[in-house]
Design a protein around this motif. Structure first.
Motif, PDB file in Angstrom:
ATOM      1  N   LYS A 207       0.830  -1.208   0.000  1.00 40.94           N
ATOM      2  CA  LYS A 207       0.000   0.000   0.000  1.00 40.94           C
ATOM      3  C   LYS A 207       0.867   1.261   0.000  1.00 40.94           C
ATOM      4  O   LYS A 207       0.585   2.223  -0.709  1.00 40.94           O
ATOM      5  N   LEU A 208       1.942   1.245   0.794  1.00 41.28           N
ATOM      6  CA  LEU A 208       2.826   2.403   0.865  1.00 41.28           C
ATOM      7  C   LEU A 208       3.601   2.600  -0.444  1.00 41.28           C
ATOM      8  O   LEU A 208       3.679   3.710  -0.969  1.00 41.28           O
ATOM      9  N   VAL A 209       4.157   1.516  -0.967  1.00 39.10           N
ATOM     10  CA  VAL A 209       4.974   1.614  -2.184  1.00 39.10           C
ATOM     11  C   VAL A 209       4.127   1.984  -3.392  1.00 39.10           C
ATOM     12  O   VAL A 209       4.560   2.776  -4.247  1.00 39.10           O
ATOM     13  N   MET A 210       2.928   1.436  -3.469  1.00 40.46           N
ATOM     14  CA  MET A 210       2.069   1.690  -4.619  1.00 40.46           C
ATOM     15  C   MET A 210       1.149   2.886  -4.396  1.00 40.46           C
ATOM     16  O   MET A 210       0.235   3.132  -5.198  1.00 40.46           O
ATOM     17  N   GLY A 211       1.416   3.638  -3.336  1.00 41.63           N
ATOM     18  CA  GLY A 211       0.635   4.831  -3.062  1.00 41.63           C
ATOM     19  C   GLY A 211       1.271   6.066  -3.672  1.00 41.63           C
ATOM     20  O   GLY A 211       1.314   6.234  -4.893  1.00 41.63           O
ATOM     21  N   LEU A 212       1.807   6.927  -2.826  1.00 40.79           N
ATOM     22  CA  LEU A 212       2.366   8.196  -3.305  1.00 40.79           C
ATOM     23  C   LEU A 212       3.531   8.033  -4.283  1.00 40.79           C
ATOM     24  O   LEU A 212       3.586   8.760  -5.283  1.00 40.79           O
ATOM     25  N   PRO A 213       4.489   7.115  -4.040  1.00 44.39           N
ATOM     26  CA  PRO A 213       5.589   6.994  -5.019  1.00 44.39           C
ATOM     27  C   PRO A 213       5.099   6.646  -6.420  1.00 44.39           C
ATOM     28  O   PRO A 213       5.527   7.259  -7.407  1.00 44.39           O
ATOM     29  N   ALA A 214       4.201   5.675  -6.513  1.00 41.64           N
ATOM     30  CA  ALA A 214       3.676   5.285  -7.823  1.00 41.64           C
ATOM     31  C   ALA A 214       2.855   6.414  -8.433  1.00 41.64           C
ATOM     32  O   ALA A 214       2.935   6.678  -9.640  1.00 41.64           O
ATOM     33  N   PHE A 215       2.077   7.101  -7.606  1.00 39.24           N
ATOM     34  CA  PHE A 215       1.275   8.219  -8.102  1.00 39.24           C
ATOM     35  C   PHE A 215       2.171   9.326  -8.643  1.00 39.24           C
ATOM     36  O   PHE A 215       1.861   9.939  -9.672  1.00 39.24           O
TER      37      PHE A 215
END
Length: 242
Positions: A207-215
């Motif tokens: 959830k953390l990795v695919m949250g703001l960094p991916a966005f």
């Protein structure tokens, strides 16, 4: 996240007010400013340091405390407490609480579900539902030939308010919308299996990795596409102006 004391507020009132207005403006129109800027700003794309903290810390607290204590109650209540604290700080500083309220709703609902079931993975269920809804909205906008990215950019950047009348713009914003479709589909493909097998810690990391960094990565690609479109429009208009 500490508020200034009363003496500091009286002494530095003008500067403090300007800082508040600047932050509120960033929260309300940061993405619009990013689209109009000549340079990409990661801070504008993901809400600045405070926006990052308010988005990341609740999940980080939940995962950390759950791994340490194996207590759904302690982890859930602590995550909610973090969001409530962020909300109180914004209210004390007379800043818009809108960005925190959405997070509070999701975290609180996840906490209630997890505590009721006793399963830590249920803490993430509201986020999964939100991802499904976002994916469906994106797909529907594509099927309706009104890609969601184009609709947002038409509102945020006055230069592109008539984007739907330009074939090149429709193609660009369709591809940009497809990038977000890919992002939300990837989230579901990774996170749903982890949710189903009860991998609470792995789910939190995903959830953390695919949250703001991916966005931020997708936002940068969309910004590049938007800037390239504007450049082509300017080149097409030059002969007419000449």
């Amino acid at each position: 996240m500490t508020s200034p004391d009363s003496a500091a507020e009286r002494t530095d009132a003008p500067e403090h007010g300007e800082a508040q207005e600047a932050e509120q403006g960033q929260a309300a129109g940061g993405l619009g400013g990013m689209l109009r800027s000549e340079e990409f700003s990661v801070a504008d794309a993901i809400g600045g340091p405070r926006g990052i903290a308010e988005s990341v810390v609740p999940t980080l607290v939940f995962v950390t405390l759950y791994v340490i204590t194996r207590s759904v109650l302690i982890a859930s209540v602590s995550a909610v407490a973090v969001v409530v604290l962020a909300l109180i700080v914004r209210l004390v500083q007379r800043q818009s609480p809108s960005t925190v309220l959405g997070g509070l709703l999701g975290v609180a609902l996840g906490a209630v579900l997890a505590i009721r079931s006793g399963d830590g993975e249920d803490f993430y269920a509201p986020g999964i539902v939100m991802n499904v809804v976002a994916l469906l909205v994106l797909v529907v906008s594509l099927l309706a030939k009104r890609p969601l990215v184009g609709l947002f950019i038409g509102v945020l950047d006055p230069r592109m308010e008539n984007w739907a009348d330009e074939p090149d713009a429709r193609r660009v914003y369709t591809r940009a919308t497809l990038l977000f479709v890919a992002l939300y589909a990837a989230k579901l493909l990774v996170q749903v299996p982890l949710l189903l097998i009860g991998q609470v810690a792995a789910m939190g990391v995903a959830k953390l990795v695919m949250g703001l960094p991916a966005f931020a990565v997708i936002a940068y690609l969309v910004w590049l596409m938007h800037r390239a479109l504007l450049t082509r429009r300017e080149l097409d208009q030059e002969p007419q102006q000449g």
